[in-house]
Scaffold this motif. Sequence first.
Motif, short mmCIF file in Angstrom:
data_model
loop_
_atom_site.label_atom_id
_atom_site.label_comp_id
_atom_site.label_asym_id
_atom_site.label_seq_id
_atom_site.Cartn_x
_atom_site.Cartn_y
_atom_site.Cartn_z
N GLY A 76 97.65 -38.33 -56.64
CA GLY A 76 98.66 -37.28 -56.58
C GLY A 76 100.06 -37.85 -56.60
O GLY A 76 100.94 -37.32 -57.29
N VAL A 79 100.80 -39.02 -60.15
CA VAL A 79 101.06 -37.89 -61.04
C VAL A 79 102.44 -37.30 -60.74
O VAL A 79 103.18 -36.92 -61.66
N SER A 80 102.81 -37.25 -59.45
CA SER A 80 104.11 -36.72 -59.10
C SER A 80 105.23 -37.58 -59.68
O SER A 80 106.24 -37.06 -60.15
N GLY A 83 105.49 -36.57 -63.11
CA GLY A 83 105.91 -35.19 -63.32
C GLY A 83 107.38 -34.98 -63.03
O GLY A 83 108.03 -34.17 -63.69
N PHE A 84 107.92 -35.73 -62.07
CA PHE A 84 109.29 -35.51 -61.63
C PHE A 84 110.32 -35.70 -62.75
O PHE A 84 111.14 -34.79 -62.98
N ILE A 87 110.17 -32.81 -65.25
CA ILE A 87 110.82 -31.60 -64.77
C ILE A 87 112.33 -31.71 -64.91
O ILE A 87 113.01 -30.78 -65.35
N ARG A 90 113.16 -31.11 -68.37
CA ARG A 90 112.93 -29.72 -68.77
C ARG A 90 114.12 -28.84 -68.44
O ARG A 90 114.45 -27.91 -69.18
N VAL A 91 114.76 -29.08 -67.29
CA VAL A 91 115.90 -28.26 -66.93
C VAL A 91 117.20 -28.90 -67.37
O VAL A 91 118.27 -28.51 -66.91
N PHE B 35 97.06 -32.24 -58.96
CA PHE B 35 98.51 -32.38 -58.91
C PHE B 35 99.16 -32.02 -60.24
O PHE B 35 100.30 -31.56 -60.26
N TRP B 39 102.24 -29.41 -60.59
CA TRP B 39 103.48 -29.73 -61.30
C TRP B 39 103.73 -28.76 -62.43
O TRP B 39 104.89 -28.46 -62.75
#
Lengths: 131, 158
Positions: A76, A79-80, A83-84, A87, A90-91, B35, B39
């Motif tokens: 996890g 993956v975070s 992913g961070f 994101i 993306r914004v 996860f 996300w």
Amino acid sequence: MAGVKALVALSFSGAIGLTFLMLGCALEDYGVYWPLFVLLFHAISPLPHFIAKRVTYDSDAASSACRELAYFFTTGIVVSAFGFPVILARVAVIKWGACGLVLAGNAVIFLTIQGFFLVFGRGDDFSWEQW
Amino acid sequence: MAGFLDNFRWPECECIDWSERRNAVASVVAGILFFTGWWIMIDAAVVYPKPEQLNHTFHTCGVFSTLAFFMINAVSNAQVRGDSYETGCLGRTGARVWLFIGFMLMFGSLIASMWILFGAYVTQNTDVYPGLAVFFQNALIFFSTLIYKFGRTEELWT
């Protein structure tokens, strides 16, 4: 001496990963330092493994529920960390190029951490003194 | 025609012995799915911050999926079968009821996420991405739960 060579190689690859991360932040086109927060994910990624290793004493069993939970949380965190930056891109806080550089740095750094555990984590405590 | 494929065998792969590593692999795969689902939902919440685009109550689905993930995986299969020796006041029945409620929550939130996808997005002719995010979050958590619960074997623990 094998341990020293591995240590040097691992620190080299760790430095490369951090260089990628800093490039993603500090290049003139990018210049946004929010992706540095992935360093937190790098720092806490080995923690579940340490906790599980301390909790489960007997090494006879091939696996244990606690260790599997540790694998789950470690995954996890990894993956975070991936992913961070996605994101953030993306914004439109960071550009996609910076995101790619940070992702590359992530991959190298996590492979380094993995390699650290493969090289030094296998034996018991005495292996730390051997090299 | 019957038994047509009985003699067809996939050649055995001797390359890696997975039996020792099975639990670790299942845990890692479950973690990736779980996860990634969260996300995806974070991504949708960040890109569509307004309640008109993504109603904040739609997050309830994922929360209940996560709660169900905990409930389903907090009881071991040995408890449900009644193999363990310690029996409390609830014992095996309590474990089964607990697991039943967990699976109810799991399927309930999966169905609710599909409902949200179609009821609030597909039929309303709006941007469908937040609904897809809700659905994929719950689906990924669902598959993660299944893999974490049934992909591991408890024989390796003893």
